[in-house]
Design a protein around this motif. Structure first.
Motif, mmCIF file in Angstrom:
data_model
loop_
_atom_site.group_PDB
_atom_site.id
_atom_site.type_symbol
_atom_site.label_atom_id
_atom_site.label_comp_id
_atom_site.label_asym_id
_atom_site.label_seq_id
_atom_site.Cartn_x
_atom_site.Cartn_y
_atom_site.Cartn_z
ATOM 1 N N ILE A 1 -22.898 13.324 -1.833
ATOM 2 C CA ILE A 1 -22.986 11.860 -1.807
ATOM 3 C C ILE A 1 -24.423 11.415 -2.093
ATOM 4 O O ILE A 1 -24.659 10.490 -2.874
ATOM 5 C CB ILE A 1 -22.507 11.317 -0.441
ATOM 6 N N CYS B 1 -16.829 10.097 -0.420
ATOM 7 C CA CYS B 1 -17.008 9.498 0.905
ATOM 8 C C CYS B 1 -15.721 9.582 1.726
ATOM 9 O O CYS B 1 -15.767 9.875 2.930
ATOM 10 C CB CYS B 1 -17.452 8.047 0.771
ATOM 11 N N TYR C 1 -13.035 2.309 4.009
ATOM 12 C CA TYR C 1 -13.644 3.408 4.774
ATOM 13 C C TYR C 1 -13.389 3.247 6.272
ATOM 14 O O TYR C 1 -13.421 4.219 7.026
ATOM 15 C CB TYR C 1 -15.155 3.463 4.548
#
Length: 239
Positions: A43, A84, A159
């Motif tokens: 990431i 992610c 998320y």
């Protein structure tokens, strides 16, 4: 390019590149065998590529901006959400509830899109329009830009789903504190995207100022991993 602008680029893009390089290295060295550490390192590298593209794009003639944006910037940006999500699901141990033929492959389906887009010369991603303002080569805030910005904010909000599920299932206050920290980081990133993604500041700020939310996001991820590692050691010691 003037000396003052070269120094400005080192400040606005060179320092973030160094930050993400440090992040990727420090996290990976901490535990090379941990999937979570590897994902966090990846990431960080993807965010590094975003700033590296902008560092290069703002030094070359503006006619190269659409191609660099469509192939380089967009490719790195497209790969960040899947990585992610993989990190979130792995960190929260929700992967145990997913079929092995789905996890983690479903998060990397966009890789195929990126490969085809690069091979076809960015035919799948419409070229962003750019204008020169001061020293910067700024994107035009058109319908395509706002659509991509809105999609990015929606992705950030998604998320929260694995974190909220894991928090509700967790019985450890220490674990819930870790999830709360990540939730707070996501909310900060969403607010940053809204303020610096939807509003056009002209040449007062570097192009795509919302990208700097990546520094905030990766900082929260790093702090989370440090607490997560400590918690794992604490649990192992207790058992």
């Amino acid at each position: 390019m003037s000396l003052s602008f070269a120094l400005l680029l080192l400040l606005t893009h060179g320092l973030p590149i160094l930050f993400f390089a440090y992040m990727a290295t420090e996290v990976l060295v901490r535990n090379k065998r941990s999937v979570e550490h590897i994902l966090l390192s990846v990431i960080s590298l993807l965010y590094l590529l975003l700033f590296a593209e902008e560092y290069v794009r703002n030094q070359v003639p503006i006619e190269y901006s659409p191609l660099l944006s469509s192939i380089w910037l967009s490719s790195a940006g497209i790969l960040i959400p899947g990585t992610c999500f993989h990190f979130m699901v792995k960190l929260t141990r929700l992967d145990r509830h997913l079929p092995k033929y789905i996890f983690p492959y479903v998060f990397y389906l966009p890789v195929l899109f990126v490969i085809v887009n690069i091979v076809t010369g960015a035919e799948l991603i419409s070229a962003q329009q750019f204008v020169e303002a001061g020293n910067w080569k700024l994107p035009v805030y058109n319908t395509g830009y706002y659509a991509a910005m809105t999609g990015s904010i929606i992705t950030d909000a998604l998320y929260l789903i694995p974190l909220l599920i894991a928090k509700a299932r967790s019985e450890l206050q220490e674990q819930k504190a870790i999830y709360n920290q990540l939730i707070f980081g996501i909310i900060i990133a969403i607010i940053w995207h809204c303020i610096f993604g939807y509003i056009n500041y002209g040449d007062a700020l570097p192009p795509y100022p919302y990208l700097y939310s990546g520094i905030i996001w990766c900082y929260f991820l790093r702090q989370t991993m440090r607490k997560h590692d400590f918690l794992n050691l604490y649990l192992n010691f207790r058992t």
